[in-house]
Design a protein around this motif. Structure first.
Motif, PDB file in Angstrom:
ATOM      1  N   THR A  31       0.929  -1.210   0.139  1.00 23.42           N
ATOM      2  CA  THR A  31       0.143  -0.009   0.116  1.00 23.42           C
ATOM      3  C   THR A  31       0.970   1.319  -0.078  1.00 23.42           C
ATOM      4  N   GLU A  32       1.922   1.310   0.764  1.00 26.83           N
ATOM      5  CA  GLU A  32       2.644   2.372   1.142  1.00 26.83           C
ATOM      6  C   GLU A  32       3.668   2.488  -0.445  1.00 26.83           C
ATOM      7  N   GLN A  33       4.073   1.686  -1.189  1.00 31.19           N
ATOM      8  CA  GLN A  33       4.728   1.651  -2.428  1.00 31.19           C
ATOM      9  C   GLN A  33       3.571   2.253  -3.383  1.00 31.19           C
ATOM     10  N   ARG A  34       2.318   1.780  -3.300  1.00 34.03           N
ATOM     11  CA  ARG A  34       1.390   2.366  -4.266  1.00 34.03           C
ATOM     12  C   ARG A  34       1.179   3.891  -4.123  1.00 34.03           C
ATOM     13  N   GLN A  35       1.120   4.286  -2.699  1.00 38.03           N
ATOM     14  CA  GLN A  35       0.784   5.635  -2.592  1.00 38.03           C
ATOM     15  C   GLN A  35       1.888   6.600  -3.155  1.00 38.03           C
ATOM     16  N   MET A  36       3.272   6.057  -2.898  1.00 37.38           N
ATOM     17  CA  MET A  36       4.424   6.767  -3.398  1.00 37.38           C
ATOM     18  C   MET A  36       4.260   6.832  -5.004  1.00 37.38           C
ATOM     19  N   LEU A  37       3.806   5.743  -5.556  1.00 42.27           N
ATOM     20  CA  LEU A  37       3.826   5.649  -6.877  1.00 42.27           C
ATOM     21  C   LEU A  37       2.777   6.778  -7.363  1.00 42.27           C
ATOM     22  N   LEU A  38       1.659   6.649  -6.904  1.00 41.06           N
ATOM     23  CA  LEU A  38       0.494   7.664  -7.121  1.00 41.06           C
ATOM     24  C   LEU A  38       0.986   9.318  -7.078  1.00 41.06           C
ATOM     25  N   TYR A  39       1.929   9.252  -5.785  1.00 47.78           N
ATOM     26  CA  TYR A  39       2.185  10.664  -5.774  1.00 47.78           C
ATOM     27  C   TYR A  39       3.402  11.048  -6.781  1.00 47.78           C
ATOM     28  N   SER A  40       4.097  10.183  -7.136  1.00 48.05           N
ATOM     29  CA  SER A  40       4.858  10.521  -8.127  1.00 48.05           C
ATOM     30  C   SER A  40       4.514  10.488  -9.615  1.00 48.05           C
ATOM     31  N   GLN A  41       3.451  10.238  -9.908  1.00 50.97           N
ATOM     32  CA  GLN A  41       2.640  10.345 -11.151  1.00 50.97           C
ATOM     33  C   GLN A  41       2.055  11.659 -11.089  1.00 50.97           C
ATOM     34  N   ASP A  76       5.076  11.124 -13.771  1.00 45.72           N
ATOM     35  CA  ASP A  76       5.502   9.783 -14.187  1.00 45.72           C
ATOM     36  C   ASP A  76       4.518   9.028 -15.006  1.00 45.72           C
ATOM     37  N   CYS A  77       4.610   8.807 -16.179  1.00 43.69           N
ATOM     38  CA  CYS A  77       3.621   8.162 -17.098  1.00 43.69           C
ATOM     39  C   CYS A  77       4.241   6.820 -17.331  1.00 43.69           C
ATOM     40  N   VAL A  78       5.504   6.558 -16.879  1.00 43.17           N
ATOM     41  CA  VAL A  78       5.998   5.099 -17.278  1.00 43.17           C
ATOM     42  C   VAL A  78       5.729   4.022 -16.574  1.00 43.17           C
ATOM     43  N   SER A  79       5.803   4.503 -15.050  1.00 39.37           N
ATOM     44  CA  SER A  79       5.586   3.185 -13.900  1.00 39.37           C
ATOM     45  C   SER A  79       3.977   3.350 -13.866  1.00 39.37           C
ATOM     46  N   SER A  80       3.547   1.934 -13.505  1.00 34.46           N
ATOM     47  CA  SER A  80       2.207   1.829 -13.456  1.00 34.46           C
ATOM     48  C   SER A  80       1.702   0.952 -12.491  1.00 34.46           C
TER      49      SER A  80
END
Length: 502
Positions: free
Chosen positions: A412-422, A427-431
Motif C-alpha cells: 500500500t505504501e509503495q502504491r501511494q508513493m507511485l501515485l504521488y510520483s505520477q 511519471d507516465c512510465v511506471s504503473s
C-alpha cells in the motif's frame, strides 16, 4: 505511430466501431482506424519458468515484448497466418526478419526469435451464439464449419447474462482459450420476448493475445443484434487471422521456448489484458480484496484449486482469475518444474464439472451457485470477497500473519508513493500493474532463493532467521511453509524446533 504488432491498411473485417460504444470499451484514438492492440501497452515483469498450463510460466502469464503491445510468448511455433488482402507491415513478416541488409551473415538473436515466435496470428475459430426463447443458447454460425464447438454456446453466454446489457467472457474450450463479447438489446418482438441476446467469440491456443480483438468483437455483436445474419466481416476476419495448425492438432498449445525465459525476465514483460476501466485489472483486484490478497497469494503459490463465484457481469471476474495467476509468478530457473501447473480455466459452468474433477491445480470463475455444493471440485471457494475452504489443513492459512499485514502495508505504501510520483512528477512510465506484479514476483523469488540456499548448505535446516529472510513469520507462517516444502519437493530440508511453537 506504427509498432511491430500494428497492421497496415484497414482490412475488410475491420469496420470502424461507432463512437457511442457502450461500456467504456472504445478503442483508443490512436487505433481508431484499426482494431489491433492499443499502442500504449505496458510491460512489467511477471513470467516464470518453465510453463504456465498451456500458455505461460507456472502461476503466471506468458511474457510479452514492451514494444509490441504486450504480446504474449504463448503463440505456438507451428502457427502462422494466411496472407491478407491489402498486405501487412514489413515488421510483421517473419520471413523477412532474417533478411535485413546485414542480417544474412549474422546469427538471429534470441530476442528476434521470440518476436517471430510470439507474433503469429492464431485464431482457430470464430462463432456467433444466440439465445432462442424455445431452445435456449444455440450456436448460430461458425468458421470453420467442421470445428468442434460443442458446449461453447453455454460459455459465450454465461448463466444469468440476461440481467446485464453487455459483457465479455474469457473461457477454455478443450485445449483452446476463448473470448466472447455478449450484448443484450431490447426489441419489440413477442417471439423474442422483448430481448435479443447474442455473443460473438473467437478461439485461440493462447489467451494472452485475445484482448487485441475485443473492440472488433464488441462491434460485431452489436452488428449481429441490429442486422442478424451479416457474417461477411467475421468471414474476412477469420481468413486474415486463422492459424495454420498441425493436422493432428498435437502440440497446438505450447509454452515459450525454455531459453527465451531469461530474455523475457530481463525485458520486464508480462501480457496486458486490456480492461474497460482505466485503472487496470491488477489494481482493481488488490483494492477489491484488500488484505485478503495475501491469503490468495499463499493459496496460489501452493497451487490450490481456486474457484471464484460472482453474479454477472463475468468479464471483471475473469480478470480476477488472471490476477490470481500473477500472484504466483516465479522467475528463478528450475523452480516449480515438478509442481502442478496453475491452469487458468476462466469462466466455467456445470458442463465443465468432469474436466475440473481431473485437475490438480487451477483457478476459475463461475456464475452458478451450485458449484459451492461440489466441494470435491475445489480447495478454495471465493464468494465475492469472502475466501473460504472446507479443507481442515488449509483453514489456518485463511488467517493473516504478522508478516502478511506487514507485506500488505508495504504494498500500500509503495502504491501511494507511485501515485504521488505520477501526480507530482508526471511519471507516465511506471504503473500500478508493474508495481503489483513485481512486488509478488520479488517476494516469491526471495522465498525460493532462500530455500535453495539453505538446501544447498552444509546444515539444511530452516531457522527463524532464514524464515524471516524469506519475508515470512516464523510462527504465523509455519504451516504455510510446511505446505510449501511439500508441494515444491524440498524434502531434504529440516525445520528447526524453534518454529514448532506458535
Amino acid at each position: 505511430m506504427v509498432e511491430r504488432s500494428d497492421r497496415a491498411p484497414l482490412l475488410d473485417w475491420e469496420e470502424v466501431p461507432s463512437a457511442e460504444k457502450p461500456g467504456g470499451g472504445a478503442a483508443p484514438p490512436a487505433a481508431k482506424d484499426r482494431l489491433s492492440s492499443p499502442s500504449n501497452s505496458r510491460a512489467p515483469a511477471g513470467c516464470s519458468a518453465p510453463g504456465f498450463g498451456w500458455s505461460s510460466g507456472p502461476g503466471g502469464p506468458a511474457p510479452s515484448r514492451a514494444v509490441s503491445n504486450a504480446d504474449g510468448c504463448s503463440a505456438p511455433p507451428a502457427t502462422s497466418s494466411a496472407p491478407a488482402a491489402g498486405g501487412r507491415d514489413e515488421a510483421l513478416r517473419p520471413d523477412d526478419e532474417e533478411h535485413h541488409s546485414d542480417a544474412g551473415s549474422r546469427e538471429v538473436t534470441l530476442e528476434e526469435r521470440m518476436v517471430k515466435w510470439e507474433e503469429k496470428d492464431q485464431i482457430v475459430s470464430v462463432f456467433v451464439v444466440t439465445f432462442n426463447t424455445r431452445s435456449g443458447n444455440m450456436l448460430e454460425w461458425c468458421l470453420p464449419k467442421d470445428m468442434d464447438l460443442e458446449g461453447v454456446e453455454f460459455k459465450a453466454i454465461a448463466s444469468g447474462s440476461h440481467r446485464v446489457t453487455t459483457d465479455f467472457i474469457y473461457f477454455r474450450k478443450g485445449c483452446y482459450f476463448g473470448l466472447a463479447c455478449f450484448a443484450n438489446m431490447p426489441v419489440e418482438s413477442t417471439v423474442e420476448r422483448g430481448a435479443r441476446m447474442k455473443s460473438v467469440g473467437i478461439l485461440s491456443p493462447s489467451y494472452t493475445l485475445l484482448y487485441r480483438y475485443m473492440s472488433f468483437l464488441e462491434h460485431q455483436v452489436r452488428l449481429q443484434l441490429q442486422s442478424p445474419g451479416h457474417y461477411s466481416p467475421l468471414e474476412a476476419f477469420y481468413e486474415d487471422k486463422r492459424a495454420l495448425l498441425p493436422p493432428s492438432g498435437d502440440g497446438v498449445v505450447t509454452a515459450c521456448p525454455a531459453n527465451a525465459w531469461g530474455a523475457a525476465i530481463n525485458h520486464s514483460m508480462h501480457p496486458e489484458m486490456k480492461i474497460t476501466h482505466p485503472a487496470g485489472c491488477m489494481s482493481q483486484f488488490i483494492r477489491f480484496f484488500g488484505e485478503q490478497i495475501m491469503v490468495l497469494w499463499k493459496l496460489a503459490l501452493l497451487r490450490r484449486r481456486i474457484l471464484i463465484f460472482s453474479p454477472p457481469p463475468v468479464g471483471v471476474v475473469c480478470y480476477r482469475v488472471y490476477c490470481c495467476c500473477c500472484l504466483a509468478n516465479i522467475s528463478i530457473p528450475g523452480i516449480g518444474v515438478a509442481v502442478p501447473e496453475f491452469r487458468p480455466f476462466f469462466y466455467v459452468n456445470v458442463a465443465d464439472i468432469s474436466a475440473l474433477e481431473n485437475e490438480l491445480s487451477y483457478v476459475a470463475c463461475t456464475t452458478e451457485k451450485i458449484f459451492e455444493e461440489k466441494k470435491d471440485l475445489y480447495d478454495v471457494y471465493v464468494d465475492n470477497q469472502n475466501v473460504k475452504t472446507c479443507r481442515d489443513g488449509l483453514k489456518p492459512l485463511l488467517r493473516l500473519s504478522t508478516a502478511d499485514r506487514e507485506k500488505y502495508r508495504k504494498l500500500t505504501e509503495q502504491r501511494q508513493m507511485l501515485l504521488y510520483s505520477q501526480e507530482e512528477n508526471g511519471d507516465c512510465v511506471s504503473s500500478e500493474e508493474d508495481l503489483f506484479i513485481l512486488f509478488f514476483l520479488e517476494q516469491n523469488n526471495r522465498i525460493f532463493q532462500t530455500l535453495s540456499e539453505v538446501a544447498g548448505s552444509s546444515d539444511p535446516t530452516l531457522t527463524q532467521e532464514s524464515v524471516r529472510a524469506m519475508g515470512l513469520d516464523p510462527h504465523g507462517d509455519r504451516l504455510f511453509l510446511l505446505h510449501l516444502l511439500e508441494v515444491y519437493g524440498y524434502d531434504t530440508l529440516l525445520v528447526s524446533e524453534q518454529l514448532c511453537c506458535s
